[in-house]
Enzyme design. Structure first.
Site, PDB file in Angstrom:
ATOM      1  N   THR A  45       0.861   4.587  11.475  1.00 25.07           N
ATOM      2  CA  THR A  45       1.206   5.970  11.163  1.00 25.07           C
ATOM      3  C   THR A  45       0.333   6.903  12.000  1.00 25.07           C
ATOM      4  O   THR A  45      -0.704   6.511  12.541  1.00 25.07           O
ATOM      5  CB  THR A  45       0.983   6.276   9.671  1.00 25.07           C
ATOM      6  N   GLU A 103      -3.137   6.986  10.566  1.00 24.24           N
ATOM      7  CA  GLU A 103      -3.962   5.823  10.886  1.00 24.24           C
ATOM      8  C   GLU A 103      -4.442   5.876  12.333  1.00 24.24           C
ATOM      9  O   GLU A 103      -5.601   5.560  12.630  1.00 24.24           O
ATOM     10  CB  GLU A 103      -3.169   4.544  10.640  1.00 24.24           C
ATOM     11  N   ASP A 128       5.804  12.647  -9.685  1.00 19.49           N
ATOM     12  CA  ASP A 128       4.599  11.924 -10.080  1.00 19.49           C
ATOM     13  C   ASP A 128       4.933  10.460 -10.322  1.00 19.49           C
ATOM     14  O   ASP A 128       5.658  10.122 -11.251  1.00 19.49           O
ATOM     15  CB  ASP A 128       4.066  12.601 -11.343  1.00 19.49           C
ATOM     16  N   ASP A 168      -5.035   9.139  -1.347  1.00 15.17           N
ATOM     17  CA  ASP A 168      -6.241   9.959  -1.333  1.00 15.17           C
ATOM     18  C   ASP A 168      -7.383   9.155  -1.940  1.00 15.17           C
ATOM     19  O   ASP A 168      -7.254   8.622  -3.044  1.00 15.17           O
ATOM     20  CB  ASP A 168      -6.015  11.240  -2.131  1.00 15.17           C
TER      21      ASP A 168
END
Length: 286
Positions: free
Chosen positions: A266, A269, A161, A186
């Site tokens: 990427t 993308e 995290d 996200d």
């Protein structure tokens, strides 16, 4: 999808949650829980893995995905060389000291996915150091394999995290970083989920505490217009301007007029472009 919002998805977790989220076997999960005993003795809050029940269903399903044998083997064999272990609760980490040449410019990449963009830039910039944080086990394993294959001595990985790692182990920074990347996090598009987005005022302040002043840069990329507008609204708010953030480029909202030619394409993308989604790059500087 880049998963830069991992820090917000684990809201409410406690001492060993990072270890639990990235544990690769059931035995390691139990070991992660056992590691909480010292925190209990010190009177610090402790939680069981019930934290997973408070996360969205899709997150839980991703968490259950097991890495492949090759990815698992990479974690076991390569992590000691390329990984940065999460220390005891509250212990500070100087990220620059993980490298043989700590004086180089250093980038923090939050949510590197499978690592393809990270590794391409690291290969092009051998005189820069890159600390990359990710919670997805398969992505960590894949990236470790590629780091080893390419011999990239300027890359180190952190499993877990990002927001909690920074808050508990990095801030205040002994040696501030030069850039923070959050590429394709996200977007949490549903109404009411805005609080889960990574870019929000309190996280922006946390990132500011990690970056050098003046000149530290935050770079966000997204192909969701709603998220781009959200980022711009947060980062150009009076409070953020008072904290020292300023949009880079020729637009007051922080959106770059052109896509940075150095940022790699990427697969995510490219897929978005095929589906008619364009990408927005936003940059802010301290």
């Amino acid at each position: 999808v880049g998963v830069g919002d991992e820090g917000l998805r684990g809201e409410g977790t406690e001492a060993a949650d990072v270890d639990f989220l990235v544990a690769w076997t059931d035995e390691e999960s139990e070991a992660a829980l056992a590691s909480q005993v010292p925190h209990r003795e010190r009177g610090l809050p402790v939680s069981r893995p019930s934290v997973v029940q408070r996360m969205p269903r899709w997150y839980v399903q991703k968490l259950k995905q097991r890495p492949s044998p090759a990815q698992n083997r990479a974690r076991l064999e390569l992590w000691p060389q390329w990984g940065i272990d999460t220390p005891a609760y509250g212990t500070r980490v100087d990220l620059r000291t993980a490298f043989s040449e700590p004086g180089r410019p250093t980038v923090l990449d939050i949510g590197f996915g499978m690592g393809e963009a990270l590794l391409e830039v690291a290969h092009r910039r051998p005189d820069w150091n890159f600390v990359a944080v990710e919670w997805h086990r398969a992505g960590i394993g894949t990236c470790l394999l590629e780091v080893e294959r390419q011999g990239l001595s300027n890359v180190r990985l952190v499993a877990g995290d990002a927001v909690k790692f920074l808050e508990r182990h990095v801030v205040p920074c002994a040696a501030p970083l030069d850039e923070v990347w959050v590429w394709f996090p996200d977007p949490w598009p549903k109404c009411g989920d805005e609080r889960l987005r990574l870019i929000r005022p309190e996280v922006a302040r946390l990132l500011a505490a990690c970056l050098r002043r003046p000149g530290g840069v935050l770079h966000i990329a997204t192909d969701v217009q709603q998220y781009a507008e959200h980022v711009s609204a947060v980062m150009t708010s009076p409070d953020m301007l008072a904290d020292g953030w300023r949009p880079l480029g020729d637009r007051a909202d922080g959106v770059l007029s052109e896509r940075p030619p150095w940022r790699p394409w990427t697969r995510y993308e490219k897929k978005g472009l095929e589906e008619g989604r364009k990408a927005w790059d936003l940059q802010f500087e301290l």
